[in-house]
Write an enzyme that holds these catalytic residues in place. Structure first.
Site, PDB file in Angstrom:
ATOM      1  N   LYS A 116      15.318  -9.257  12.677  1.00 35.46           N
ATOM      2  CA  LYS A 116      14.262  -8.275  12.915  1.00 35.46           C
ATOM      3  C   LYS A 116      13.973  -8.062  14.399  1.00 35.46           C
ATOM      4  CE  LYS A 116      13.609  -7.514   8.534  1.00 35.46           C
ATOM      5  NZ  LYS A 116      14.697  -8.314   7.988  1.00 35.46           N
ATOM      6  N   GLY A 164      11.019  -8.885   2.101  1.00 34.19           N
ATOM      7  CA  GLY A 164      10.315  -9.075   0.845  1.00 34.19           C
ATOM      8  C   GLY A 164       8.946  -9.705   0.977  1.00 34.19           C
ATOM      9  N   HIS A 235       4.221  -6.638  -1.089  1.00 37.95           N
ATOM     10  CA  HIS A 235       5.283  -6.065  -0.257  1.00 37.95           C
ATOM     11  C   HIS A 235       6.514  -5.655  -1.077  1.00 37.95           C
ATOM     12  CE1 HIS A 235       2.950  -7.326   3.222  1.00 37.95           C
ATOM     13  NE2 HIS A 235       2.884  -8.539   2.702  1.00 37.95           N
ATOM     14  N   GLU A 275      13.175   2.141   7.927  1.00 39.80           N
ATOM     15  CA  GLU A 275      11.845   2.052   7.334  1.00 39.80           C
ATOM     16  C   GLU A 275      10.771   2.074   8.424  1.00 39.80           C
ATOM     17  OE1 GLU A 275      11.341  -0.778   4.277  1.00 39.80           O
ATOM     18  OE2 GLU A 275      13.174  -0.171   3.244  1.00 39.80           O
ATOM     19  N   ASN A 289      17.475  -1.272   6.494  1.00 37.58           N
ATOM     20  CA  ASN A 289      18.264  -1.848   5.408  1.00 37.58           C
ATOM     21  C   ASN A 289      19.670  -1.260   5.469  1.00 37.58           C
ATOM     22  OD1 ASN A 289      16.332  -3.558   3.948  1.00 37.58           O
ATOM     23  ND2 ASN A 289      15.250  -1.634   3.627  1.00 37.58           N
ATOM     24  N   ARG A 291      22.204  -0.949   3.551  1.00 40.47           N
ATOM     25  CA  ARG A 291      22.748  -0.910   2.201  1.00 40.47           C
ATOM     26  C   ARG A 291      22.135   0.256   1.438  1.00 40.47           C
ATOM     27  NH1 ARG A 291      18.220  -2.374  -0.504  1.00 40.47           N
ATOM     28  NH2 ARG A 291      16.885  -4.001   0.401  1.00 40.47           N
TER      29      ARG A 291
END
Length: 453
Positions: A116, A164, A235, A275, A289, A291
């Site tokens: 991150k 998550g 979340h 995001e 992400n 994917r």
């Protein structure tokens, strides 16, 4: 194009990938655990290989078993779906070493965006706006207190390798920060074997907006609009819609253009999702992400683009099938994630489906590997299907979705269908007036006899 694709996943996404492969004339191999021997995608695949017992670590995360399955069947590509190994950079590297194509981005991009802190630094360099926060990992409590004081409370402490909602804690004051800091580090270490954390400004009432992107790995990239994923519990997304009720065409074009330009500069390959948190007209990057997303069908419904087929084409070396000017949007789409859970306590409800009657009609799509007589195993995520509805307008879409939820019958297990039927009667949902905290507040306000049932 590939001769044979091994599907390294399960449930509805495995069936989704299988269908795309069949439409392209590609032979399919279903790699499955013993618990999924009767799964629909296993029944429909050209070949199937058992890769281990039910625990994911012994099957769907078992890289040697997946490699052996490719060797046995002669598969020349692996589609990882989402979850499991879909964002595992080492897995992508191992496949490359064995001359097997990973249907996804290159390992370098997976690794960068999986960290991150590195992801935030990368997108900032590429011109994508980020949430104000620390420059890199915060090493100790004293640094955390200093950074938070400079930034202003409340702040969010987040795991550098997280996802998550794990390793994520809010500190609303100087007194709360030490406990939140050490708790986040402990959770991050337990979940990701990495206790690195960073600090961001905590936004009060943001929406969760994500932009779907595609790149060809050669400098070509486009965006396919946004999805609003603000209805969340712990979340975890439960309902998504496209377009977002909060964005207008100008905002959509502006942020989409920024993201597409960044992906062009990265030479990103395949499907990805950027995001954001969106508040007061501004978007702030939170993660990427690398994917396919669970909620990709709503983008397909409003664009007419098959995202899985596009993934397979690009992975095989083909260029993007469309330019940005070819992308057009039609109507509105909403997806409800149907989970095998109690609708209010969210307690998992594995077991045998004794009756299965999905809804139908114009603009209705149900992505699911479930069927009447199928037994939901207790070992995996509780998602058993996705109800996706499209309409010419958001209002028509909501009306159609209400009708579909009343038709959708699943007996033998608990599901979240009643919760969605209830949510769609709420004026905030009908009017699109919700943020990422709305769902948690709604659950907290429910009568105790319902939430504890």
């Amino acid at each position: 194009m590939f001769d044979k694709v091994l599907i390294a996943n399960r449930g509805e996404i495995a069936l989704r990938v299988l269908r795309a492969c069949k439409e392209l004339g590609i032979a399919t191999v279903a790699a499955h655990s013993t618990a999924d021997a009767d799964a629909m995608h296993v029944r429909l695949a050209d070949e199937s290989v058992c890769i281990g017992p039910p625990p994911s670590i012994d099957s769907y995360l078992n890289i040697p078993a997946l490699l052996a399955a490719c060797e046995i069947t002669g598969a020349d590509a692996i589609h990882p779906g989402y979850g499991f190994l879909s964002e595992n950079a080492r897995f992508a590297e191992i496949l490359e070493d064995h001359q097997i194509t990973f249907v996804g981005p290159i390992s370098e991009h997976i690794r960068t965006m999986g960290d991150k802190i590195a992801a935030k630094d990368t997108v900032k360099r590429l011109g994508i706006p980020v949430v104000p926060g620390s420059d890199g990992a915060v090493e100790n409590e004293q640094d955390g207190l200093r950074i938070a004081a400079e930034m202003g409370y409340p702040v969010l402490i987040k795991a550098a390798s997280g996802g998550g909602g794990r390793g994520m804690k809010v500190a609303r004051s100087e007194e709360e920060l030490p406990i939140a800091f050490h708790t986040a580090r402990a959770e991050a270490k337990a979940a990701f074997d990495d206790d690195s954390v960073y600090i961001e400004k905590y936004l009060g009432k943001p929406r969760h907006i994500e932009i779907q992107v595609f790149g060809d790995g050669r400098g070509g990239a486009i965006h396919l609009g946004e999805r609003d994923c603000s209805l969340q519990r712990r979340h975890q997304k439960i309902l998504e819609e496209a377009h977002s009720p909060a964005l207008n065409e100008e905002a959509r074009s502006r942020i989409g253009g920024i993201v597409a330009t960044a992906m062009q500069e990265m030479k990103y390959r395949g499907a990805g999702t950027i995001e954001f948190l969106y508040e007061d007209g501004e978007c702030y990057f939170i993660e990427m992400n690398t994917r396919l997303q669970v909620e990709h069908p709503i983008t397909e419904m409003i664009t007419g683009v098959d995202l899985v087929i596009e993934q397979l084409r690009i992975a095989s070396g083909a260029p993007l099938s469309l330019a940005q000017s070819d992308v057009s949007f039609s109507g509105h789409a909403i997806e409800c994630r149907i989970n095998a859970e109690h609708p209010y306590t969210f307690q998992p409800s594995p077991g045998r489906i004794t009756y299965w009657h999905p809804p139908g009609g114009l603009g209705v799509r149900v992505d699911s590997g479930a069927y009447q007589g199928y037994s939901i195993p207790p070992y995996y995520d509780s998602l058993i299907g996705k109800l996706i509805v499209h309409g010419k307008s958001r209002n028509e879409c909501l009306m159609r979705l209400r009708r579909c939820l009343s038709e959708f019958v699943i007996d033998g297990i608990e599901t979240t269908i009643p919760l969605f039927a209830e949510l769609l009667q709420h004026p905030d949902i009908a009017n699109g007036l919700y943020d990422i905290h709305w769902m948690e507040n709604y659950i907290a306000q429910r009568p105790a006899d319902e939430t504890e049932a």
